[in-house]
Motif scaffolding. Structure first.
Motif, PDB file in Angstrom:
ATOM      1  N   ALA A 120       0.781  -1.138  -0.021  1.00 54.43           N
ATOM      2  CA  ALA A 120      -0.178  -0.158   0.010  1.00 54.43           C
ATOM      3  C   ALA A 120       0.734   1.296   0.087  1.00 54.43           C
ATOM      4  O   ALA A 120       1.884   1.172   0.840  1.00 54.43           O
ATOM      5  CB  ALA A 120      -0.895   0.024   1.139  1.00 54.43           C
ATOM      6  N   VAL A 121       0.355   2.217  -0.897  1.00 60.58           N
ATOM      7  CA  VAL A 121       1.158   3.495  -1.072  1.00 60.58           C
ATOM      8  C   VAL A 121       0.232   4.819  -0.509  1.00 60.58           C
ATOM      9  O   VAL A 121      -0.958   4.906  -1.100  1.00 60.58           O
ATOM     10  CB  VAL A 121       1.639   3.643  -2.487  1.00 60.58           C
ATOM     11  CG1 VAL A 121       2.412   4.975  -2.479  1.00 60.58           C
ATOM     12  CG2 VAL A 121       2.594   2.274  -2.736  1.00 60.58           C
ATOM     13  N   THR A 122       0.808   5.509   0.240  1.00 60.52           N
ATOM     14  CA  THR A 122       0.083   6.751   0.448  1.00 60.52           C
ATOM     15  C   THR A 122       1.038   8.098   0.712  1.00 60.52           C
ATOM     16  O   THR A 122       2.143   7.678   0.461  1.00 60.52           O
ATOM     17  CB  THR A 122      -0.997   6.755   1.533  1.00 60.52           C
ATOM     18  OG1 THR A 122      -1.815   8.024   1.320  1.00 60.52           O
ATOM     19  CG2 THR A 122      -0.408   6.932   2.997  1.00 60.52           C
ATOM     20  N   GLY A 123       0.394   9.095   0.796  1.00 59.25           N
ATOM     21  CA  GLY A 123       1.405  10.264   0.943  1.00 59.25           C
ATOM     22  C   GLY A 123       0.696  11.661   0.209  1.00 59.25           C
ATOM     23  O   GLY A 123      -0.183  11.468  -0.561  1.00 59.25           O
ATOM     24  N   THR A 124       1.294  12.687   0.465  1.00 62.08           N
ATOM     25  CA  THR A 124       0.684  13.880   0.182  1.00 62.08           C
ATOM     26  C   THR A 124       0.928  14.054  -1.488  1.00 62.08           C
ATOM     27  O   THR A 124       0.083  14.386  -2.262  1.00 62.08           O
ATOM     28  CB  THR A 124       1.112  15.126   0.654  1.00 62.08           C
ATOM     29  OG1 THR A 124       0.854  15.091   2.014  1.00 62.08           O
ATOM     30  CG2 THR A 124       0.571  16.506   0.090  1.00 62.08           C
ATOM     31  N   ASN A 125       2.047  13.635  -1.972  1.00 67.03           N
ATOM     32  CA  ASN A 125       2.541  13.689  -3.420  1.00 67.03           C
ATOM     33  C   ASN A 125       3.262  12.396  -3.878  1.00 67.03           C
ATOM     34  O   ASN A 125       3.895  11.747  -2.856  1.00 67.03           O
ATOM     35  CB  ASN A 125       3.240  14.807  -3.572  1.00 67.03           C
ATOM     36  CG  ASN A 125       2.515  16.288  -3.555  1.00 67.03           C
ATOM     37  OD1 ASN A 125       1.606  16.202  -4.282  1.00 67.03           O
ATOM     38  ND2 ASN A 125       2.977  17.023  -2.429  1.00 67.03           N
ATOM     39  N   GLY A 126       3.300  11.969  -4.928  1.00 67.89           N
ATOM     40  CA  GLY A 126       4.014  11.026  -5.525  1.00 67.89           C
ATOM     41  C   GLY A 126       3.370   9.476  -5.520  1.00 67.89           C
ATOM     42  O   GLY A 126       3.830   8.797  -5.944  1.00 67.89           O
ATOM     43  N   LYS A 127       2.092   9.744  -4.970  1.00 70.04           N
ATOM     44  CA  LYS A 127       1.301   8.319  -4.749  1.00 70.04           C
ATOM     45  C   LYS A 127       1.168   7.516  -6.031  1.00 70.04           C
ATOM     46  O   LYS A 127       1.516   6.402  -6.161  1.00 70.04           O
ATOM     47  CB  LYS A 127       0.163   8.356  -4.128  1.00 70.04           C
ATOM     48  CG  LYS A 127      -0.202   9.080  -2.964  1.00 70.04           C
ATOM     49  CD  LYS A 127      -1.504   9.100  -2.095  1.00 70.04           C
ATOM     50  CE  LYS A 127      -2.338  10.021  -3.015  1.00 70.04           C
ATOM     51  NZ  LYS A 127      -1.995  11.568  -2.730  1.00 70.04           N
ATOM     52  N   THR A 128       0.581   8.023  -7.180  1.00 66.37           N
ATOM     53  CA  THR A 128       0.380   7.521  -8.233  1.00 66.37           C
ATOM     54  C   THR A 128       1.593   6.831  -8.903  1.00 66.37           C
ATOM     55  O   THR A 128       1.725   5.727  -9.337  1.00 66.37           O
ATOM     56  CB  THR A 128      -0.390   8.323  -9.317  1.00 66.37           C
ATOM     57  OG1 THR A 128      -1.609   8.805  -8.762  1.00 66.37           O
ATOM     58  CG2 THR A 128      -0.658   7.698 -10.720  1.00 66.37           C
ATOM     59  N   THR A 129       2.591   7.673  -9.129  1.00 69.60           N
ATOM     60  CA  THR A 129       3.867   7.453  -9.668  1.00 69.60           C
ATOM     61  C   THR A 129       4.550   6.336  -8.857  1.00 69.60           C
ATOM     62  O   THR A 129       4.941   5.461  -9.565  1.00 69.60           O
ATOM     63  CB  THR A 129       4.671   8.590  -9.768  1.00 69.60           C
ATOM     64  OG1 THR A 129       4.272   9.648 -10.730  1.00 69.60           O
ATOM     65  CG2 THR A 129       6.223   8.465 -10.157  1.00 69.60           C
ATOM     66  N   THR A 130       4.489   6.264  -7.620  1.00 72.11           N
ATOM     67  CA  THR A 130       5.018   5.296  -6.906  1.00 72.11           C
ATOM     68  C   THR A 130       4.297   3.872  -7.067  1.00 72.11           C
ATOM     69  O   THR A 130       5.176   3.059  -7.144  1.00 72.11           O
ATOM     70  CB  THR A 130       5.332   5.670  -5.349  1.00 72.11           C
ATOM     71  OG1 THR A 130       5.921   7.085  -5.209  1.00 72.11           O
ATOM     72  CG2 THR A 130       5.913   4.605  -4.493  1.00 72.11           C
ATOM     73  N   THR A 131       3.137   3.974  -6.997  1.00 72.44           N
ATOM     74  CA  THR A 131       2.405   2.874  -7.019  1.00 72.44           C
ATOM     75  C   THR A 131       2.697   2.071  -8.412  1.00 72.44           C
ATOM     76  O   THR A 131       2.801   0.932  -8.662  1.00 72.44           O
ATOM     77  CB  THR A 131       0.813   2.972  -6.886  1.00 72.44           C
ATOM     78  OG1 THR A 131       0.656   3.737  -5.553  1.00 72.44           O
ATOM     79  CG2 THR A 131      -0.009   1.866  -6.889  1.00 72.44           C
ATOM     80  N   GLN A 132       2.378   2.942  -9.681  1.00 72.06           N
ATOM     81  CA  GLN A 132       2.972   2.319 -10.708  1.00 72.06           C
ATOM     82  C   GLN A 132       4.262   1.896 -11.030  1.00 72.06           C
ATOM     83  O   GLN A 132       4.527   0.797 -11.655  1.00 72.06           O
ATOM     84  CB  GLN A 132       2.523   3.485 -11.940  1.00 72.06           C
ATOM     85  CG  GLN A 132       1.057   3.835 -12.020  1.00 72.06           C
ATOM     86  CD  GLN A 132       0.937   4.971 -12.944  1.00 72.06           C
ATOM     87  OE1 GLN A 132       1.704   5.958 -13.134  1.00 72.06           O
ATOM     88  NE2 GLN A 132      -0.282   4.982 -13.440  1.00 72.06           N
ATOM     89  N   MET A 133       5.326   2.617 -10.466  1.00 72.89           N
ATOM     90  CA  MET A 133       6.579   1.923 -10.266  1.00 72.89           C
ATOM     91  C   MET A 133       6.672   0.735  -9.837  1.00 72.89           C
ATOM     92  O   MET A 133       7.246  -0.264 -10.130  1.00 72.89           O
ATOM     93  CB  MET A 133       7.448   2.911  -9.844  1.00 72.89           C
ATOM     94  CG  MET A 133       7.988   4.019 -10.442  1.00 72.89           C
ATOM     95  SD  MET A 133       9.284   5.059  -9.450  1.00 72.89           S
ATOM     96  CE  MET A 133       9.686   6.523 -10.531  1.00 72.89           C
ATOM     97  N   LEU A 134       5.809   0.360  -8.659  1.00 68.57           N
ATOM     98  CA  LEU A 134       5.941  -0.967  -7.768  1.00 68.57           C
ATOM     99  C   LEU A 134       5.485  -1.852  -8.686  1.00 68.57           C
ATOM    100  O   LEU A 134       5.763  -2.937  -8.686  1.00 68.57           O
ATOM    101  CB  LEU A 134       4.860  -0.507  -6.627  1.00 68.57           C
ATOM    102  CG  LEU A 134       4.708  -1.613  -5.887  1.00 68.57           C
ATOM    103  CD1 LEU A 134       5.943  -2.503  -5.307  1.00 68.57           C
ATOM    104  CD2 LEU A 134       3.973  -1.394  -4.537  1.00 68.57           C
ATOM    105  N   ALA A 135       4.220  -1.443  -9.409  1.00 70.74           N
ATOM    106  CA  ALA A 135       3.487  -2.390 -10.094  1.00 70.74           C
ATOM    107  C   ALA A 135       4.539  -2.838 -11.358  1.00 70.74           C
ATOM    108  O   ALA A 135       4.740  -3.906 -11.800  1.00 70.74           O
ATOM    109  CB  ALA A 135       2.153  -1.997 -10.699  1.00 70.74           C
ATOM    110  N   SER A 136       5.276  -2.102 -11.797  1.00 69.90           N
ATOM    111  CA  SER A 136       6.271  -2.247 -12.888  1.00 69.90           C
ATOM    112  C   SER A 136       7.425  -3.166 -12.490  1.00 69.90           C
ATOM    113  O   SER A 136       7.812  -4.264 -13.124  1.00 69.90           O
ATOM    114  CB  SER A 136       6.939  -0.956 -13.660  1.00 69.90           C
ATOM    115  OG  SER A 136       7.793  -1.159 -14.716  1.00 69.90           O
ATOM    116  N   ILE A 137       7.783  -2.940 -11.315  1.00 71.02           N
ATOM    117  CA  ILE A 137       8.869  -3.691 -10.579  1.00 71.02           C
ATOM    118  C   ILE A 137       8.261  -5.190 -10.418  1.00 71.02           C
ATOM    119  O   ILE A 137       8.941  -6.275 -10.660  1.00 71.02           O
ATOM    120  CB  ILE A 137       9.432  -3.110  -9.291  1.00 71.02           C
ATOM    121  CG1 ILE A 137      10.196  -1.757  -9.613  1.00 71.02           C
ATOM    122  CG2 ILE A 137      10.337  -3.870  -8.645  1.00 71.02           C
ATOM    123  CD1 ILE A 137      10.422  -1.116  -8.477  1.00 71.02           C
TER     124      ILE A 137
END
Length: 475
Positions: A120-137
């Motif tokens: 799970a990913v949250t935060g004020t900023n960067g959530k979508t990018t981080t989640t998509q990076m994670l899925a790519s990895i």
């Protein structure tokens, strides 16, 4: 759909608040398990009526033009993410002793006994990018996965899908976390914390507390930002399973139990045998696009969650190399006359805009919109030395103009007294007039878009159209 879910939901009277994507998903899922579902929404447009007719054809009741009255007999309310806790419907539910939960909570409760774990990913900023990076990895490691939650397919639909998953990369907003008391992730990250949505949460403390819910019950790793003490504090306060570890990420040299950067290399000193003396190379900074500092931080956070799930180092590298960010996230639109034009319409708050401004040296900044209760003094003070000029539009532009007057009085400011969609073309023209070869015209509004545009996507599209028109005129 096992018998556990059917017996849990059959015969219950459930009210779903909101006729949007997540509301429709929840209504259909719960009706499918035998619940008696009523959807309520304050709207009554042709689009609302069309969606209502489709649900009513499936045996789901819909009440339009009244989102405040609790339907008689309701024993659970399922809310869409944006509805405020103080909404009259929820006040009525509380008075009647009826629980209010969100679509993420319903998805969690609908999981089968062999369901895929959640990273799970949250935060004020960067959530979508981080989640998509994670899925790519995760995909690069050969795992069956999907990026879900606050992005893409409604999470209920994914949980109930016949398609098998090994693990899910789940983006969660503060709204969703507020309404998801049972959620217990395998591992989770709070990327950063800065004032945002305070009009919804009521205070920074309440906002942070909702973000911190993502750590509750984590099994393997609570990932935090070593440069943002508030995220580490949330880890310390969380009630986690025995053996769950606190894992930091940093743009500097990592300490033991951290991921960080050494001489242009992303390295892991958390998921190695000898954390005191060992570091595992994961990827190069140049494997991350764009390699702006905040995006490197996103990559480290994604890598930490993937490593917590046992993903090998090579898959981190391959996943980051394969990843490309969505539109409107520091997207290079064009170079015209030696000036770079960058679309970061996704920078809808001051924290995101600060990260964007930090990525360039000489900037003509296009900003403004709905401030959502934010102040701009800190942002302007930190970024003043990079600003060659500023163009403002939108409902709350005066707040930014006043901060510029206090902290960057020498920077020329064009204040467009406009809140119409067509203001973007004039903004780009004025920014071009202020820019010199080598500068960057950066649209990072630091505000929400709904005063002028349908959403940040439309705002970014209008910026790109204006830049292309400018390029055609100068060709």
């Amino acid at each position: 759909m096992g018998s556990r879910q059917v017996t849990t939901w059959a015969g219950r009277n459930i009210t779903v608040a909101g006729l949007g994507v997540s509301g429709i998903s929840a209504a259909r899922a719960l009706a499918g398990f035998g619940a008696s579902v009523t959807v309520v929404d304050g709207g009554d447009s042709p689009a609302h009526r069309e969606r209502a007719a489709a649900l009513e054809a499936e045996g789901i009741s819909v009440r339009l033009a009244d989102a405040e009255t609790l339907p008689e007999g309701t024993d659970l309310v399922v809310t869409s993410p944006g509805w405020k806790p103080g909404s009259p419907l929820f006040v009525a539910a509380d008075a009647a002793g009826v629980d209010v939960v969100g679509d993420v909570e319903i998805a969690w409760r609908l999981r089968g006994p062999d369901a895929a774990p959640w990273l799970a990913v949250t935060g004020t900023n960067g959530k979508t990018t981080t989640t998509q990076m994670l899925a790519s990895i995760l995909s690069a490691a050969g795992l069956r996965t999907a990026a879900v939650g606050n992005i893409g397919t409604p999470i209920i639909d994914v949980v109930l899908s016949a398609e098998p998953h090994d693990v899910l990369a789940v983006e969660l907003s503060s709204y969703q976390l507020h309404w998801a008391p049972s959620l217990r992730a395998h591992s989770a990250v709070v990327l950063n914390l800065a004032p945002d949505h305070l009009d919804w949460h009521g205070s920074m403390e309440a906002y942070a507390a909702d973000k911190g819910r993502i750590y509750e019950g984590n099994r393997v790793a609570c990932v935090y930002n070593a440069a943002d003490k508030a995220t580490e504090d949330l880890v310390r306060e969380a009630d986690v399973e025995e053996g769950c570890r606190a894992i930091g990420f940093t743009l500097g040299t990592p300490a033991p139990s951290q991921l960080g950067v050494v001489e242009g290399i992303l390295v892991d000193r958390a998921f190695v045998e000898d954390r005191g003396r060992q570091a595992q190379e994961l990827a190069e900074v140049t494997d991350v696009q764009p390699p702006a500092p905040h995006n490197i931080a996103n990559a480290l956070a994604a890598a930490a969650l993937a490593r917590a799930f046992g993903v090998p180092a090579a898959a981190v590298r391959d996943g980051l190399r394969a990843f490309r960010p969505d539109a409107h996230r520091i997207q290079h639109v064009a170079d015209v006359g030696g000036v770079a034009y960058i679309d970061d319409s996704k920078a809808t708050n001051t924290h995101a805009a600060e990260a964007s401004l930090a990525a360039y040296e000489s900037i003509v900044w296009i900003a403004g919109g709905l401030a959502k209760g934010a102040t701009f003094d800190e942002l302007v003070a930190k970024s003043a030395k990079r600003l060659r000029g500023v163009v403002l539009f939108g409902a709350d532009r005066a707040l930014i103009r006043e901060a510029l007057a206090r902290h960057a009085p020498e920077v020329p400011v064009v204040d467009l007294d406009r809140t119409d969609t067509g203001a973007m073309l004039e903004a780009v023209q004025e920014a071009t007039r202020l820019a010199c070869p080598g500068d960057t015209v950066l649209m990072a509004p630091a505000c929400a878009s709904m005063d002028m545009f349908t959403n940040y996507n439309q705002r970014g599209d209008r910026f790109a159209e204006a830049v292309r028109e400018l390029g055609a005129a100068s060709a």
